[in-house]
Design a protein around this motif. Structure first.
Motif, mmCIF file in Angstrom:
data_model
loop_
_atom_site.group_PDB
_atom_site.id
_atom_site.type_symbol
_atom_site.label_atom_id
_atom_site.label_comp_id
_atom_site.label_asym_id
_atom_site.label_seq_id
_atom_site.Cartn_x
_atom_site.Cartn_y
_atom_site.Cartn_z
ATOM 1 N N ILE A 119 0.839 -1.201 0.000
ATOM 2 C CA ILE A 119 0.000 0.000 0.000
ATOM 3 C C ILE A 119 0.871 1.248 0.000
ATOM 4 O O ILE A 119 0.625 2.204 -0.758
ATOM 5 C CB ILE A 119 -0.947 -0.013 1.216
ATOM 6 C CG1 ILE A 119 -2.020 -1.093 1.039
ATOM 7 C CG2 ILE A 119 -1.605 1.356 1.406
ATOM 8 C CD1 ILE A 119 -2.913 -1.273 2.250
ATOM 9 N N LEU A 120 1.905 1.261 0.841
ATOM 10 C CA LEU A 120 2.789 2.425 0.920
ATOM 11 C C LEU A 120 3.503 2.663 -0.407
ATOM 12 O O LEU A 120 3.623 3.806 -0.862
ATOM 13 C CB LEU A 120 3.803 2.225 2.040
ATOM 14 C CG LEU A 120 3.238 2.209 3.472
ATOM 15 C CD1 LEU A 120 4.343 1.889 4.465
ATOM 16 C CD2 LEU A 120 2.581 3.538 3.812
ATOM 17 N N ILE A 121 3.965 1.598 -1.049
ATOM 18 C CA ILE A 121 4.623 1.735 -2.352
ATOM 19 C C ILE A 121 3.635 2.267 -3.393
ATOM 20 O O ILE A 121 3.951 3.157 -4.187
ATOM 21 C CB ILE A 121 5.212 0.388 -2.801
ATOM 22 C CG1 ILE A 121 6.372 -0.013 -1.885
ATOM 23 C CG2 ILE A 121 5.683 0.458 -4.256
ATOM 24 C CD1 ILE A 121 6.862 -1.433 -2.098
ATOM 25 N N GLY A 122 2.412 1.725 -3.360
ATOM 26 C CA GLY A 122 1.395 2.153 -4.324
ATOM 27 C C GLY A 122 0.952 3.587 -4.131
ATOM 28 O O GLY A 122 0.456 4.221 -5.065
ATOM 29 N N ALA A 123 1.143 4.137 -2.909
ATOM 30 C CA ALA A 123 0.712 5.501 -2.612
ATOM 31 C C ALA A 123 1.721 6.552 -3.057
ATOM 32 O O ALA A 123 1.497 7.749 -2.858
ATOM 33 C CB ALA A 123 0.435 5.644 -1.119
ATOM 34 N N GLY A 124 2.853 6.130 -3.624
ATOM 35 C CA GLY A 124 3.802 7.080 -4.197
ATOM 36 C C GLY A 124 4.667 7.780 -3.157
ATOM 37 O O GLY A 124 5.028 7.210 -2.128
ATOM 38 N N ASP A 125 4.985 9.060 -3.426
ATOM 39 C CA ASP A 125 5.917 9.806 -2.575
ATOM 40 C C ASP A 125 5.424 9.929 -1.134
ATOM 41 O O ASP A 125 6.216 9.830 -0.195
ATOM 42 C CB ASP A 125 6.146 11.207 -3.154
ATOM 43 C CG ASP A 125 6.956 11.175 -4.444
ATOM 44 O OD1 ASP A 125 7.635 10.151 -4.676
ATOM 45 O OD2 ASP A 125 6.893 12.146 -5.216
ATOM 46 N N LYS A 126 4.138 10.151 -0.979
ATOM 47 C CA LYS A 126 3.616 10.263 0.388
ATOM 48 C C LYS A 126 3.737 8.929 1.118
ATOM 49 O O LYS A 126 4.002 8.886 2.322
ATOM 50 C CB LYS A 126 2.169 10.734 0.373
ATOM 51 C CG LYS A 126 1.639 11.047 1.771
ATOM 52 C CD LYS A 126 0.357 11.819 1.720
ATOM 53 C CE LYS A 126 -0.051 12.267 3.113
ATOM 54 N NZ LYS A 126 -1.281 13.076 3.102
ATOM 55 N N GLY A 127 3.549 7.833 0.393
ATOM 56 C CA GLY A 127 3.715 6.521 0.999
ATOM 57 C C GLY A 127 5.141 6.301 1.470
ATOM 58 O O GLY A 127 5.377 5.719 2.538
ATOM 59 N N LYS A 128 6.120 6.779 0.680
ATOM 60 C CA LYS A 128 7.516 6.656 1.081
ATOM 61 C C LYS A 128 7.793 7.463 2.341
ATOM 62 O O LYS A 128 8.523 7.017 3.242
ATOM 63 C CB LYS A 128 8.426 7.119 -0.050
ATOM 64 C CG LYS A 128 8.354 6.261 -1.307
ATOM 65 C CD LYS A 128 9.234 6.831 -2.416
ATOM 66 C CE LYS A 128 9.113 6.011 -3.689
ATOM 67 N NZ LYS A 128 9.924 6.584 -4.795
ATOM 68 N N GLU A 129 7.216 8.649 2.419
ATOM 69 C CA GLU A 129 7.394 9.492 3.601
ATOM 70 C C GLU A 129 6.829 8.811 4.844
ATOM 71 O O GLU A 129 7.463 8.792 5.909
ATOM 72 C CB GLU A 129 6.706 10.844 3.363
ATOM 73 C CG GLU A 129 6.862 11.822 4.510
ATOM 74 C CD GLU A 129 6.122 13.124 4.246
ATOM 75 O OE1 GLU A 129 6.207 14.024 5.100
ATOM 76 O OE2 GLU A 129 5.450 13.242 3.194
ATOM 77 N N ILE A 130 5.662 8.234 4.708
ATOM 78 C CA ILE A 130 5.037 7.560 5.840
ATOM 79 C C ILE A 130 5.779 6.276 6.183
ATOM 80 O O ILE A 130 5.874 5.891 7.356
ATOM 81 C CB ILE A 130 3.549 7.305 5.544
ATOM 82 C CG1 ILE A 130 2.797 8.645 5.472
ATOM 83 C CG2 ILE A 130 2.917 6.393 6.589
ATOM 84 C CD1 ILE A 130 1.363 8.538 5.043
ATOM 85 N N ALA A 131 6.336 5.601 5.174
ATOM 86 C CA ALA A 131 7.119 4.388 5.434
ATOM 87 C C ALA A 131 8.306 4.702 6.334
ATOM 88 O O ALA A 131 8.628 3.932 7.260
ATOM 89 C CB ALA A 131 7.585 3.779 4.121
ATOM 90 N N LEU A 132 8.994 5.824 6.092
ATOM 91 C CA LEU A 132 10.115 6.231 6.944
ATOM 92 C C LEU A 132 9.644 6.521 8.361
ATOM 93 O O LEU A 132 10.298 6.159 9.349
ATOM 94 C CB LEU A 132 10.807 7.464 6.349
ATOM 95 C CG LEU A 132 11.550 7.245 5.031
ATOM 96 C CD1 LEU A 132 12.058 8.575 4.481
ATOM 97 C CD2 LEU A 132 12.712 6.277 5.228
ATOM 98 N N HIS A 133 8.507 7.176 8.476
ATOM 99 C CA HIS A 133 7.953 7.472 9.792
ATOM 100 C C HIS A 133 7.578 6.189 10.534
ATOM 101 O O HIS A 133 7.869 6.044 11.730
ATOM 102 C CB HIS A 133 6.719 8.372 9.646
ATOM 103 C CG HIS A 133 6.049 8.684 10.942
ATOM 104 N ND1 HIS A 133 6.589 9.546 11.875
ATOM 105 C CD2 HIS A 133 4.881 8.229 11.482
ATOM 106 C CE1 HIS A 133 5.791 9.613 12.920
ATOM 107 N NE2 HIS A 133 4.747 8.829 12.710
ATOM 108 N N MET A 134 6.969 5.246 9.828
ATOM 109 C CA MET A 134 6.595 3.976 10.449
ATOM 110 C C MET A 134 7.837 3.206 10.898
ATOM 111 O O MET A 134 7.836 2.575 11.963
ATOM 112 C CB MET A 134 5.795 3.127 9.453
ATOM 113 C CG MET A 134 4.430 3.688 9.093
ATOM 114 S SD MET A 134 3.276 3.699 10.472
ATOM 115 C CE MET A 134 3.201 1.957 10.853
ATOM 116 N N ALA A 135 8.913 3.265 10.111
ATOM 117 C CA ALA A 135 10.153 2.585 10.495
ATOM 118 C C ALA A 135 10.706 3.160 11.784
ATOM 119 O O ALA A 135 11.182 2.416 12.663
ATOM 120 C CB ALA A 135 11.179 2.709 9.367
ATOM 121 N N ASN A 136 10.613 4.484 11.929
ATOM 122 C CA ASN A 136 11.082 5.121 13.163
ATOM 123 C C ASN A 136 10.247 4.682 14.357
ATOM 124 O O ASN A 136 10.780 4.441 15.449
ATOM 125 C CB ASN A 136 11.037 6.646 13.022
ATOM 126 C CG ASN A 136 12.087 7.174 12.065
ATOM 127 O OD1 ASN A 136 13.136 6.556 11.899
ATOM 128 N ND2 ASN A 136 11.809 8.303 11.438
#
Length: 222
Positions: A56-73
């Motif tokens: 889902i995060l990959i499919g959501a584009g740039d915003k998904g990447k931003e949230i993926a980094l936040h989720m990793a933290n």
């Protein structure tokens, strides 16, 4: 006597707007989100595993990447169980996923008794997300929709080409195009690993006559 085996009933959704991500101490997460069901925007709880959430995060584009980094933290630091990650609050908008077909299990309706477990309105996640807009009218029972994500994949692998045909009325064009799209939804599901029965179920074409009509409509728009 053995109890009957559970057979999930699949439905397809094509829009997802994620408000909050809930993490606990299992391999699954819960998404508080909105989607379109029966031509209306509705709040749902959507369960998925971390692999599906990454898709889902990959499919959501740039915003998904931003949230993926936040989720990793969040995951790499000490956190409570469950932990709520308020996407809309922290990123000023929903995490939006469109252009994908999401196949989910039939929802489970939970009665209003769920509300009795909360002491006040501030503890009600649905009330928070809807800003109080979910209050019942005419004393009807509020239901909470719970889904489990099965698969997601890019939509419109098959897409009918809308042609200009002067001999057709506008209404007939709309109806036949809608039928054709159902057939393409069936092909899409088949292409992504669903059985014949399940693919028809996803597209809402279980009845043989309706399936043949949709196939004819698809042929018409080619």
């Amino acid at each position: 006597m053995d109890s009957p085996q559970y057979a999930p009933y699949y439905i397809q959704i094509n829009e997802l707007y994620i408000d909050t991500v809930v993490i606990d101490d299992t391999e699954f997460i819960t998404l508080w989100c909105f989607t379109v069901l029966d031509d209306e925007y509705k709040f749902i709880y959507l369960g998925c595993d971390f692999t599906q959430f990454n898709q889902i995060l990959i499919g959501a584009g740039d915003k998904g990447k931003e949230i993926a980094l936040h989720m990793a933290n969040v995951l790499n630091t000490d956190h409570d169980s469950p932990t709520l990650v308020p996407i809309k609050e922290q990123f000023e908008d929903y995490l939006e996923l469109t252009g994908f077909d999401l196949i989910v299990y039939e929802p489970l309706a939970v009665d209003d008794e769920l509300e009795d477990e909360y002491d006040d309105d501030d503890d009600l996640p649905l009330e928070q997300l809807l800003g109080g807009g979910s209050k019942r009218s005419d004393n009807t029972s509020q239901k909470y929709l719970i889904y489990q994500l099965d698969k997601l994949y890019p939509s419109k692998i098959f897409e009918p080409e809308k042609l200009q045909r002067e001999s057709m009325t506008e209404q007939f064009e709309d109806d036949s195009l809608e039928l054709a799209q159902l057939y393409y939804d069936y092909l899409n599901a088949s292409e992504n690993g669903y059985s014949e029965c399940e693919a028809r179920q996803v597209a809402g074409l279980e009845k043989e006559l309706f399936f043949r009509m949709a196939r004819k409509a698809a042929d018409l728009w080619r």
